[in-house]
Write an enzyme that holds these catalytic residues in place. Structure first.
Site, PDB file in Angstrom:
ATOM      1  CG  ASP A 178      -1.722   1.217   1.419  1.00  0.00           C
ATOM      2  OD1 ASP A 178      -1.584   2.152   0.600  1.00  0.00           O
ATOM      3  OD2 ASP A 178      -2.514   1.271   2.371  1.00  0.00           O
ATOM      4  CB  VAL A 179       1.840   3.716  -2.640  1.00  0.00           C
ATOM      5  CG1 VAL A 179       2.286   2.701  -3.675  1.00  0.00           C
ATOM      6  CG2 VAL A 179       0.489   4.325  -3.000  1.00  0.00           C
ATOM      7  CG  ASN A 196       1.214   3.310 -12.693  1.00  0.00           C
ATOM      8  OD1 ASN A 196       0.811   4.014 -13.607  1.00  0.00           O
ATOM      9  ND2 ASN A 196       0.524   2.266 -12.249  1.00  0.00           N
ATOM     10  CB  SER A 240      -2.862  13.472 -14.278  1.00  0.00           C
ATOM     11  OG  SER A 240      -4.025  13.823 -15.018  1.00  0.00           O
ATOM     12  CE1 TYR A 261      -5.830  11.181 -10.513  1.00  0.00           C
ATOM     13  CE2 TYR A 261      -6.171  12.790 -12.262  1.00  0.00           C
ATOM     14  CZ  TYR A 261      -5.685  11.562 -11.821  1.00  0.00           C
ATOM     15  OH  TYR A 261      -5.028  10.729 -12.716  1.00  0.00           O
ATOM     16  CE  LYS A 310      -2.301  11.283 -10.564  1.00  0.00           C
ATOM     17  NZ  LYS A 310      -1.355  10.161 -10.440  1.00  0.00           N
ATOM     18  CB  VAL A 358      -4.778   6.344 -20.592  1.00  0.00           C
ATOM     19  CG1 VAL A 358      -4.244   4.990 -21.020  1.00  0.00           C
ATOM     20  CG2 VAL A 358      -3.746   7.445 -20.865  1.00  0.00           C
ATOM     21  CB  THR A 403      -6.881   2.376 -17.316  1.00  0.00           C
ATOM     22  OG1 THR A 403      -7.313   3.563 -16.650  1.00  0.00           O
ATOM     23  CG2 THR A 403      -5.629   2.672 -18.127  1.00  0.00           C
TER      24      THR A 403
HETATM   25  P1  NAD Z   1      -5.821   1.762 -12.724  1.00  0.00           P
HETATM   26  O1  NAD Z   1      -6.936   1.996 -11.788  1.00  0.00           O
HETATM   27  O2  NAD Z   1      -5.882   0.596 -13.647  1.00  0.00           O
HETATM   28  O3  NAD Z   1      -4.419   1.713 -11.968  1.00  0.00           O
HETATM   29  C1  NAD Z   1      -4.176   2.243 -10.700  1.00  0.00           C
HETATM   30  C2  NAD Z   1      -3.419   1.197  -9.914  1.00  0.00           C
HETATM   31  O4  NAD Z   1      -3.015   1.734  -8.649  1.00  0.00           O
HETATM   32  C3  NAD Z   1      -4.282  -0.030  -9.630  1.00  0.00           C
HETATM   33  O5  NAD Z   1      -3.558  -1.204  -9.978  1.00  0.00           O
HETATM   34  C4  NAD Z   1      -4.524   0.040  -8.129  1.00  0.00           C
HETATM   35  O6  NAD Z   1      -4.680  -1.225  -7.531  1.00  0.00           O
HETATM   36  C5  NAD Z   1      -3.256   0.744  -7.666  1.00  0.00           C
HETATM   37  N1  NAD Z   1      -3.423   1.381  -6.358  1.00  0.00           N
HETATM   38  C6  NAD Z   1      -4.406   2.207  -5.960  1.00  0.00           C
HETATM   39  N2  NAD Z   1      -4.230   2.549  -4.674  1.00  0.00           N
HETATM   40  C7  NAD Z   1      -3.099   1.938  -4.261  1.00  0.00           C
HETATM   41  C8  NAD Z   1      -2.391   1.886  -3.030  1.00  0.00           C
HETATM   42  N3  NAD Z   1      -2.820   2.544  -1.947  1.00  0.00           N
HETATM   43  N4  NAD Z   1      -1.247   1.154  -2.974  1.00  0.00           N
HETATM   44  C9  NAD Z   1      -0.810   0.461  -4.046  1.00  0.00           C
HETATM   45  N5  NAD Z   1      -1.447   0.466  -5.223  1.00  0.00           N
HETATM   46  C10 NAD Z   1      -2.574   1.186  -5.336  1.00  0.00           C
HETATM   47  O7  NAD Z   1      -5.707   3.111 -13.566  1.00  0.00           O
HETATM   48  P2  NAD Z   1      -4.555   3.681 -14.507  1.00  0.00           P
HETATM   49  O8  NAD Z   1      -5.232   4.598 -15.429  1.00  0.00           O
HETATM   50  O9  NAD Z   1      -3.701   2.606 -15.034  1.00  0.00           O
HETATM   51  O10 NAD Z   1      -3.724   4.584 -13.477  1.00  0.00           O
HETATM   52  C11 NAD Z   1      -2.316   4.528 -13.346  1.00  0.00           C
HETATM   53  C12 NAD Z   1      -1.797   5.921 -13.031  1.00  0.00           C
HETATM   54  O11 NAD Z   1      -2.005   6.767 -14.155  1.00  0.00           O
HETATM   55  C13 NAD Z   1      -2.500   6.604 -11.861  1.00  0.00           C
HETATM   56  O12 NAD Z   1      -1.538   7.298 -11.086  1.00  0.00           O
HETATM   57  C14 NAD Z   1      -3.430   7.573 -12.540  1.00  0.00           C
HETATM   58  O13 NAD Z   1      -3.751   8.668 -11.713  1.00  0.00           O
HETATM   59  C15 NAD Z   1      -2.585   7.975 -13.719  1.00  0.00           C
HETATM   60  N6  NAD Z   1      -3.339   8.573 -14.829  1.00  0.00           N
HETATM   61  C16 NAD Z   1      -4.278   7.866 -15.492  1.00  0.00           C
HETATM   62  C17 NAD Z   1      -4.969   8.480 -16.534  1.00  0.00           C
HETATM   63  C18 NAD Z   1      -6.013   7.761 -17.322  1.00  0.00           C
HETATM   64  O14 NAD Z   1      -6.691   8.421 -18.146  1.00  0.00           O
HETATM   65  N7  NAD Z   1      -6.212   6.469 -17.144  1.00  0.00           N
HETATM   66  C19 NAD Z   1      -4.680   9.814 -16.878  1.00  0.00           C
HETATM   67  C20 NAD Z   1      -3.709  10.490 -16.177  1.00  0.00           C
HETATM   68  C21 NAD Z   1      -3.028   9.871 -15.151  1.00  0.00           C
END
Ligand code: NAD
Length: 259
Positions: free
Chosen positions: A72-73, A99, A151, A164, A168, A197, A199
């Site tokens: 847990d980060v 990430n 982000s 958020y 960020k 993105v 996801t």
């Molecule tokens: P996602 O929800 O698939 O990935 C997020 C991951 O973080 C998950 O695997 C989750 O289990 C993990 N996580 C959450 N809380 C945690 C904790 N306390 N400890 C450890 N792990 C934890 O979504 P994603 O889009 O792949 O997101 C990855 C990163 O990219 C994130 O930081 C997100 O903010 C950033 N991001 C995503 C987008 C987008 O459009 N998808 C855009 C900008 C930034």
């Protein structure tokens, strides 16, 4: 291979962007530790790495150069355990990809104190804690790469996303701060600012055709991003090719913020 024999920790490595980064890094020769909250998701990343490695080696069996560790980060003791497990298995840490992240919607009136604390604890404090725990190994080794995930919501304002945007934005400036402190130790600290993105995080928005169209209208490249679009940027920032780049945030958004 661009990351031959490097050891990389990828937080949130069980899904979306983190999973794409973990798999791409392994393909490029890295030993990868996929860290996150859900062991099944992390194990699926490791299984895919092992599968691809087996194919590439043309062998029937392979030990696989990947490890899944639950962490847990937002908890320093949990991250210390992650670092210890990484060092026990692979003996060093060359790359940290911060990430893991969550998104909770809300403006300054509707966002609860609890939601604010949760987003800041994972997205901002988590980046700090993982870096704090990994840096001593990188300093000892005399080289290291930290790649933070910001982000475009940390670069420009986004409606109804106060926690958020704050978290960020903190990641973007934490990146510059760490670059100054650890540049003299030969450690590069950079960030990626993805646009939208596909996801789990964006699934609910992208299922809504009107919301999807309003995103697409803002993206000159004309499509939603894919996890691999971000993984290729992370690969550059994790490799020796970016040795003279630090404190930078690389925006990967199909041109959203170009206007
Ligand atoms: P996602 O929800 O698939 O990935 C997020 C991951 O973080 C998950 O695997 C989750 O289990 C993990 N996580 C959450 N809380 C945690 C904790 N306390 N400890 C450890 N792990 C934890 O979504 P994603 O889009 O792949 O997101 C990855 C990163 O990219 C994130 O930081 C997100 O903010 C950033 N991001 C995503 C987008 C987008 O459009 N998808 C855009 C900008 C930034």
């Amino acid at each position: 291979m661009r990351l031959e024999n490097k050891v990389a920790i990828v937080t949130g490595g069980g899904s979306g962007i983190g999973q794409a980064i973990a798999i791409l890094f392994a393909k490029e020769g890295a030993k990868v530790v996929a860290a996150g909250r859900r062991i099944e998701a992390l194990q699926s990343t490791v299984a895919e790495i092992v599968r691809q490695r087996r194919i590439s080696l043309g062998l029937k069996k392979s030990g696989g150069e990947a490890l899944a560790v639950t962490a847990d980060v937002s908890s320093f003791s949990s991250i210390q355990n992650l670092i210890q497990k990484t060092l026990e298995k692979f003996g060093r840490i060359d790359i940290l990809v911060n990430n893991a992240g969550i998104y909770l919607a809300g403006d300054a009136v509707s966002t609860t104190e609890e939601d604010w604390d949760k987003v800041l604890a994972i997205d901002a404090k988590g980046t700090f804690l993982c870096s704090k725990a990994a840096l001593p190994s990188m300093i000892k080794q005399g080289k290291g790469k930290i790649v933070n995930t910001a982000s475009i919501a940390g670069w420009i304002g986004f409606e109804e996303s106060i926690a958020y945007c704050a978290a960020k934005g903190a990641v973007v400036n934490m990146t510059r701060e760490m670059a100054l402190d650890f540049g003299p130790k030969n450690i590069n600290v950079n960030a990626i600012a993805p646009g939208v993105v596909e996801t789990d995080m964006t699934q609910s928005f992208l299922q809504d055709e009107n919301a999807k169209k309003s995103f697409l209208d803002k993206i000159p490249i004309g499509r939603i991003g894919k996890p691999l679009d971000i993984a290729y940027a992370a690969l550059y920032l994790a490799s020796d090719e970016s040795d003279f780049v630090t404190g930078e945030t690389l925006i990967v958004d199909g041109g959203w913020t170009a206007r």
